[in-house]
Write an enzyme that holds these catalytic residues in place. Sequence first.
Site, short mmCIF file in Angstrom:
data_model
loop_
_atom_site.label_atom_id
_atom_site.label_comp_id
_atom_site.label_asym_id
_atom_site.label_seq_id
_atom_site.Cartn_x
_atom_site.Cartn_y
_atom_site.Cartn_z
N LYS A 241 -19.54 -28.96 -32.68
CA LYS A 241 -19.98 -27.29 -32.18
C LYS A 241 -20.10 -27.48 -30.42
O LYS A 241 -20.89 -28.44 -29.86
CB LYS A 241 -21.15 -26.87 -33.06
CG LYS A 241 -21.69 -26.71 -34.37
CD LYS A 241 -22.41 -26.08 -34.36
CE LYS A 241 -22.77 -25.99 -35.77
NZ LYS A 241 -21.66 -24.80 -36.60
N ARG A 315 -21.74 -26.16 -47.39
CA ARG A 315 -20.45 -26.26 -48.10
C ARG A 315 -20.81 -27.49 -49.45
O ARG A 315 -20.49 -27.30 -50.65
CB ARG A 315 -20.02 -25.40 -48.56
CG ARG A 315 -18.49 -26.73 -47.59
CD ARG A 315 -17.01 -24.91 -47.59
NE ARG A 315 -17.68 -24.31 -46.21
CZ ARG A 315 -17.04 -23.23 -45.93
NH1 ARG A 315 -16.26 -23.17 -45.99
NH2 ARG A 315 -17.58 -22.26 -45.04
N1 BES Z 1 -23.78 -23.58 -39.73
C1 BES Z 1 -22.41 -23.24 -39.70
C2 BES Z 1 -23.23 -21.65 -40.17
C3 BES Z 1 -23.43 -20.53 -38.74
C4 BES Z 1 -23.18 -20.64 -37.56
C5 BES Z 1 -24.65 -20.23 -39.53
C6 BES Z 1 -24.47 -19.59 -37.22
C7 BES Z 1 -25.21 -19.11 -38.49
C8 BES Z 1 -24.64 -19.85 -38.13
C9 BES Z 1 -21.48 -23.56 -40.72
O1 BES Z 1 -22.44 -25.21 -41.50
C10 BES Z 1 -20.82 -23.23 -40.04
O2 BES Z 1 -20.74 -24.59 -39.22
N2 BES Z 1 -19.74 -22.98 -40.26
C11 BES Z 1 -18.35 -23.14 -39.89
C12 BES Z 1 -17.09 -23.06 -40.96
C13 BES Z 1 -15.74 -23.22 -40.48
C14 BES Z 1 -15.92 -24.38 -40.23
C15 BES Z 1 -14.62 -22.61 -41.43
C16 BES Z 1 -18.97 -21.73 -39.50
O3 BES Z 1 -18.63 -20.71 -39.96
O4 BES Z 1 -18.09 -21.10 -38.12
MN MN Z 2 -21.55 -26.53 -39.96
#
Ligand code: BES
Ligand code: MN
Length: 461
Positions: A241, A315
């Site tokens: 990230k 997931r």
């Molecule tokens: N934990 C994150 C989602 C998230 C981000 C929740 C910011 C709350 C605030 C999750 O693991 C994630 O990174 N999801 C990605 C999925 C994508 C790579 C398909 C997202 O939402 O960008």
């Molecule tokens: Mn994530």
Amino acid sequence: MKSLKFAADDGSARPLHLVTKEDLAVFLTVLDPAARAWVEASGFGAKSGEIVLIPAAGGQIAAAAGGLGGRSDRLRKRFIVASLRGKLPEGLWRLETELMDEDLGEAALGWLLAGYKFDRYSSSSDARADLIAPADIHFSRLETIAAGEALVRDLINTPASDMGPDELEQATRDLAGRFGAEVSVVSGDALLGANLPMIHAVGRASPRVPRLIDMTWGKAGPAVTLVGKGVCFDTGGLNLKPATSMGLMKKDMGGAANVLGLAYMLMESNAALRLRVLVPAVENSVSGASFRPGDILTSRKGLTVEINNTDAEGRLVLADALAMADEAKPNLIVSMATLTGAARVAVGPDLAPYYTDSDADAAALEAAARDVRDPVWRMPFWNPYESMIEPGIADLDNAPSGGFAGSITAALFLRRFVTDTSRYMHFDIYGWTPKSEPGRPKGGAGQGIRALFEALPGMLA
Ligand code: BES
Ligand code: MN
Ligand code: ZN
């Protein structure tokens, strides 16, 4: 720390009048002439959060009035009464109000929630105003809710350095110990032998070993399994990230925190159900042992998953936990997870987006959500988008390209792992209050669990 409980009535409590703008004129007529003159002269307009202290003849504080704003403001602002608590001098207060039922319950709960402070790393004591439990409300239930919410907030607010998989396990064991619940844990390489391969794959890069925490409680009644995402920190893995997105990722165990808070409420109130809580607890970290983009994982259920982004890890760990939950065929499975940024983009931090195929369950949840002022918003398990999560060389794709309907495709992914249990509900929560509001300081937040606590007995009857 201010108290999350109501105080005993020792006869010394002073009245705190709760006044809406519409009721201000009538309120003034019930005051004695001197008090009325004081309130009028002070310019008190019953604006939301406004307070006026009313003196007695000898100069003591005889009473206070707190503004609730206009009726329409009250629909916009939750927990206004929470904002009054910090403005009142120390001592004992009792509510004087025309509010009824849910409004009164929300007022009293707001007061209790204003007693929450995350004080693990800094101690400063606040002035302390306490409230006598209002008559006609089920006050011990509100105390249970406030304590459950405080647990959620503490778990989320604790930084990842002190809330890794091990500490999350310990928090679960502590909770279980208070209610005689049973806990079993599979961790590290034993996850492979126990057929929990995706929990292992996501967590194996971290020296803080991944695990599945399994808590059970209750001897009789319908069976409910709560599954909570316990990603104690989410770096995104190899598809790291960016700094701005990673900053808040200590809260990525917000789903686990929420289901544990809900479990507290259910156990403390001795709910007539058989409860199981499953928390896959991992740190999505970076090392030579990380799972990689392009890897294909075989899940507990046998479905294969192509990894297109290691940041779509929630997931994966939930899929194995859900498959395990599903094998026992409970009456209902509920998952809660800080699963996608897309959910936050869609509904913001206040609403808890949720998915269910049951219109009856949705109706029951939404009625309860209205009653307890814990807003939820139904999202669709939109079957035509199933094709988006099918990559071709494996059964499933963990991160569909294109970025359409990110919360929905994540929910559809999870639903693939619940096939034998007839009722499944999934919450894609944010778990965080971004800017302090009455009763809701900036930081970890419960979402949807008050609504569920209210709705579950009826849903399962
Ligand atoms: N934990 C994150 C989602 C998230 C981000 C929740 C910011 C709350 C605030 C999750 O693991 C994630 O990174 N999801 C990605 C999925 C994508 C790579 C398909 C997202 O939402 O960008
Ligand atoms: Mn994530
Ligand atoms: Zn995550």
